[in-house]
Design a protein around this motif. Structure first.
Motif, PDB file in Angstrom:
ATOM      1  N   GLN A 152       3.738   8.131   2.844  1.00 16.41           N
ATOM      2  CA  GLN A 152       4.716   7.155   3.339  1.00 16.41           C
ATOM      3  C   GLN A 152       4.202   6.493   4.630  1.00 16.41           C
ATOM      4  O   GLN A 152       4.350   5.296   4.828  1.00 16.41           O
ATOM      5  CB  GLN A 152       6.047   7.854   3.604  1.00 16.41           C
ATOM      6  N   ASP A 153       3.554   7.304   5.491  1.00 18.08           N
ATOM      7  CA  ASP A 153       3.009   6.741   6.738  1.00 18.08           C
ATOM      8  C   ASP A 153       1.546   6.313   6.570  1.00 18.08           C
ATOM      9  O   ASP A 153       0.842   6.088   7.547  1.00 18.08           O
ATOM     10  CB  ASP A 153       3.148   7.739   7.887  1.00 18.08           C
ATOM     11  N   GLN A 213      -1.224  -0.885   2.873  1.00 15.70           N
ATOM     12  CA  GLN A 213      -0.713  -0.192   1.675  1.00 15.70           C
ATOM     13  C   GLN A 213      -1.739  -0.261   0.542  1.00 15.70           C
ATOM     14  O   GLN A 213      -1.978   0.726  -0.157  1.00 15.70           O
ATOM     15  CB  GLN A 213       0.601  -0.859   1.250  1.00 15.70           C
ATOM     16  N   ARG A 214      -2.371  -1.405   0.389  1.00 14.89           N
ATOM     17  CA  ARG A 214      -3.400  -1.580  -0.651  1.00 14.89           C
ATOM     18  C   ARG A 214      -4.586  -0.648  -0.397  1.00 14.89           C
ATOM     19  O   ARG A 214      -5.126  -0.045  -1.325  1.00 14.89           O
ATOM     20  CB  ARG A 214      -3.920  -3.017  -0.655  1.00 14.89           C
ATOM     21  N   VAL A 215      -4.972  -0.560   0.878  1.00 15.26           N
ATOM     22  CA  VAL A 215      -6.107   0.316   1.218  1.00 15.26           C
ATOM     23  C   VAL A 215      -5.742   1.778   0.914  1.00 15.26           C
ATOM     24  O   VAL A 215      -6.549   2.535   0.371  1.00 15.26           O
ATOM     25  CB  VAL A 215      -6.515   0.150   2.705  1.00 15.26           C
ATOM     26  N   ALA A 216      -4.501   2.151   1.264  1.00 15.75           N
ATOM     27  CA  ALA A 216      -4.050   3.529   0.997  1.00 15.75           C
ATOM     28  C   ALA A 216      -4.061   3.808  -0.508  1.00 15.75           C
ATOM     29  O   ALA A 216      -4.430   4.907  -0.948  1.00 15.75           O
ATOM     30  CB  ALA A 216      -2.662   3.740   1.577  1.00 15.75           C
ATOM     31  N   ILE A 217      -3.680   2.809  -1.304  1.00  7.05           N
ATOM     32  CA  ILE A 217      -3.697   2.968  -2.763  1.00  7.05           C
ATOM     33  C   ILE A 217      -5.151   3.096  -3.245  1.00  7.05           C
ATOM     34  O   ILE A 217      -5.477   3.957  -4.078  1.00  7.05           O
ATOM     35  CB  ILE A 217      -2.973   1.789  -3.460  1.00  7.05           C
ATOM     36  N   ASP A 263       4.536   7.719  -2.022  1.00  5.12           N
ATOM     37  CA  ASP A 263       5.787   8.008  -1.325  1.00  5.12           C
ATOM     38  C   ASP A 263       6.280   6.749  -0.613  1.00  5.12           C
ATOM     39  O   ASP A 263       5.661   6.305   0.348  1.00  5.12           O
ATOM     40  CB  ASP A 263       5.531   9.143  -0.316  1.00  5.12           C
ATOM     41  N   GLU A 264       7.370   6.180  -1.106  1.00  3.13           N
ATOM     42  CA  GLU A 264       7.980   4.962  -0.543  1.00  3.13           C
ATOM     43  C   GLU A 264       6.932   3.860  -0.287  1.00  3.13           C
ATOM     44  O   GLU A 264       6.799   3.370   0.849  1.00  3.13           O
ATOM     45  CB  GLU A 264       8.725   5.296   0.767  1.00  3.13           C
ATOM     46  N   PRO A 265       6.222   3.434  -1.299  1.00  2.00           N
ATOM     47  CA  PRO A 265       5.139   2.469  -1.062  1.00  2.00           C
ATOM     48  C   PRO A 265       5.615   1.053  -0.718  1.00  2.00           C
ATOM     49  O   PRO A 265       4.826   0.252  -0.212  1.00  2.00           O
ATOM     50  CB  PRO A 265       4.372   2.463  -2.387  1.00  2.00           C
ATOM     51  N   THR A 275      11.052   6.347  -4.313  1.00  2.00           N
ATOM     52  CA  THR A 275      11.598   5.110  -3.733  1.00  2.00           C
ATOM     53  C   THR A 275      13.121   5.167  -3.663  1.00  2.00           C
ATOM     54  O   THR A 275      13.766   5.916  -4.413  1.00  2.00           O
ATOM     55  CB  THR A 275      11.151   3.873  -4.551  1.00  2.00           C
ATOM     56  N   HIS A 276      13.650   4.406  -2.726  1.00  2.00           N
ATOM     57  CA  HIS A 276      15.103   4.244  -2.735  1.00  2.00           C
ATOM     58  C   HIS A 276      15.455   2.796  -3.097  1.00  2.00           C
ATOM     59  O   HIS A 276      16.583   2.353  -2.913  1.00  2.00           O
ATOM     60  CB  HIS A 276      15.697   4.655  -1.380  1.00  2.00           C
TER      61      HIS A 276
END
Lengths: 226, 284
Positions: free
Chosen positions: A94-95, A152-156, A170-172, A202-203
């Motif tokens: 998430q972070d 976010q893309r890099v984390a993916i 987690d909550e992307p 996700t929420h």
């Protein structure tokens, strides 16, 4: 990468419970996740989604129940099997947890270096996956220079670099505008179409409607429906 | 795996902290002390053997002991452990030595030569001089024809005491510095692990082995040891040059020790960092 059959089961949680010393965790969770499936884990903050991810990633050990990832059983892991277990997983925190002391390529390459059994080099795999998420042109940039969507893309990309069986996100899309959020969801959908099971906490399930995902709802540490 | 550890360790090393500098400083000082101790030992040993060569035991023979008995006794003493040579001093020789020492002829002074015949005994280089000299002198004094035995036992005992004290002080200094440098290395590696907790998490959750998570910190210790070893080698070479050129001391025999300071530094760094990383990363 482990060979799997189409529609085969990659992750199985059977009656898994975990309780923190001072608060509730998850209670009696049972789910099966199939290859290439896009699954949403929906619930409010504190409903147990992150705990479930930590259990799957073996950051937490279940008090009871069994998690099976391909042919590995969480309760019977020993020695190097812990590392093998985690190589089957890709995790988007998430972070995000991108390292700011290195550039985008080095961030992805770090995860790639951990998987030494794949035939292609860590750098080649990192470049390929950055290209896949549309971040190859910013590979020399520091993560701190990127927008939240780009981070976010890099984390993916980092989570995908070792060709995992299951991608946990987690909550992307929680902090993204509608347009960027759609782009990230599109990437996650593409990942699932290529055969990786994608499990998204996700929420905001409405943002995923277009892709008709499987939805599981969690509340107070319990799975309500799947 | 090694390439990964070395490159990640180098990345940590480049971001050196104050405590990192203290680690290198204390390690350097430890290695310099070790290097200088070895050089000091060689110099002191050379002084010691030079001084010992000047000492001798003189066994004065009973009046009336004839030369045949004295020569037999000489052969007998020569067979004793640690004895390297025996010289027979006749009454005439004794008178010559008296004149050399005091500048007067004993016959002119006393009208006769009362000086006894004696045997001057020299000993080999000894591991524990004072005790060995004392024992040898005591054994010689037990022979029938020997009246009295004289040697500089007190000076030898003082020399021995000095060597022991010096050894203790230098040894304690080296040990103290070693403890300080090990403590600094542990603190640096622990600080680095704390700062790199996210890195460890990523490696761990990406399926990296425990060795992959620990390796960079072990390499970091190795880099600290290498830097300290290189610095210490430079300093010791400088001191060695000073000893040879300025003081004229022969320390050429210890050349082989100097590069091994680098190996020692790297070994200490790797061992201490490996142990610290093993303890800390187990908990993460």
């Amino acid at each position: 990468m482990v060979e799997t059959h189409e529609n085969s089961e990659v992750l199985d949680m059977l009656n898994v419970s975990y309780h923190y010393p001072n608060r509730k965790g998850v209670n009696g969770i049972s789910i099966k996740v199939m290859k290439g499936e896009l699954t949403l884990l929906v619930g409010r903050t504190g409903s147990g989604k992150t705990t479930m991810y930590k259990l799957i990633a073996r950051e937490l050990v279940p008090d009871s129940g069994e998690i099976t990832l391909m042919n590995l059983k969480s309760s019977k892991l020993k020695g190097r099997e812990f590392a093998v277990w985690r190589r089957h997983l890709g995790i988007v925190f998430q972070d995000l947890r991108l390292l700011t002391d290195r550039n985008v390529l080095e961030n992805v390459r770090l995860a790639a270096e951990c998987e030494t059994r794949l035939p292609t080099s860590a750098k080649a795999r990192a470049l390929r996956v950055l290209n896949r998420v549309g971040m190859a042109h910013k590979m020399k940039d520091s993560p701190s220079e990127l927008s939240t969507g780009e981070q976010q893309r890099v984390a993916i990309a980092r989570a995908l670099v070792n060709e995992p069986l299951v991608l946990l996100a987690d909550e992307p899309v929680s902090n993204l505008d509608a347009e960027t959020s759609s782009e990230i969801i599109e990437i996650l959908n593409q990942v699932s179409l290529f055969g990786t099971a994608v499990l998204v906490a996700t929420h905001q399930p409405e943002r995923f409607e277009k892709y008709n995902p499987r939805i599981m709802r969690m509340d107070n540490g319990t799975l309500l429906a799947s | 795996m090694i390439r990964f550890a070395l490159s990640e360790g180098w990345r940590n090393f480049r971001n050196i902290s104050i405590i990192g500098l203290l680690t290198i400083g204390s390690m350097t000082l430890t290695l310099v002390l070790i290097g200088l101790t070895v050089h000091g030992y060689v110099i002191v040993e050379s002084w010691r053997s030079g001084l010992q060569g000047r000492f001798e035991i003189e066994a004065f023979l009973l009046p009336g002991t004839d030369s045949t008995v004295a020569m037999n006794l000489s052969d007998h003493i020569l067979q004793m452990e640690h004895v390297s040579g025996v010289e027979f001093i006749s009454q005439l020789d004794a008178a010559k030595r008296f004149k050399e020492e005091f500048g007067e002829d004993i016959l002119d002074l006393l009208g006769q030569n009362p000086l006894p015949k004696s045997l001057v005994i020299s000993l080999t280089e000894l591991a524990d001089p004072a005790i060995t000299w004392e024992k040898t002198a005591l054994d010689i004094s037990g022979f029938d024809s020997v009246d009295e035995v004289a040697y500089d036992g007190e000076i030898l005992a003082k020399m021995d005491k000095f060597y022991q004290s010096a050894g203790l002080i230098v040894g304690s200094g080296v040990l103290g510095m070693l403890i300080i440098s090990i403590t600094f290395t542990i603190m640096t590696v622990m600080g680095s692990i704390r700062a790199k907790e996210r890195f460890i998490q990523i490696v761990s959750l990406s399926g990296g082995s425990r060795m992959m998570a620990r390796g960079p910190f072990v390499a970091l210790g190795g880099y600290y040891g290498l830097t300290a070893g290189l610095a210490a080698t430079g300093i010791v070479y400088l001191v060695r040059w000073f000893l040879i050129v300025v003081w004229g001391e022969d320390v050429s025999g210890v050349t082989i020790w100097i590069p091994s300071l680098i190996a020692l530094g790297v070994s200490i760094g790797i061992f201490v960092a490996g142990w610290t990383a093993g303890q800390r990363i187990k908990q993460i």
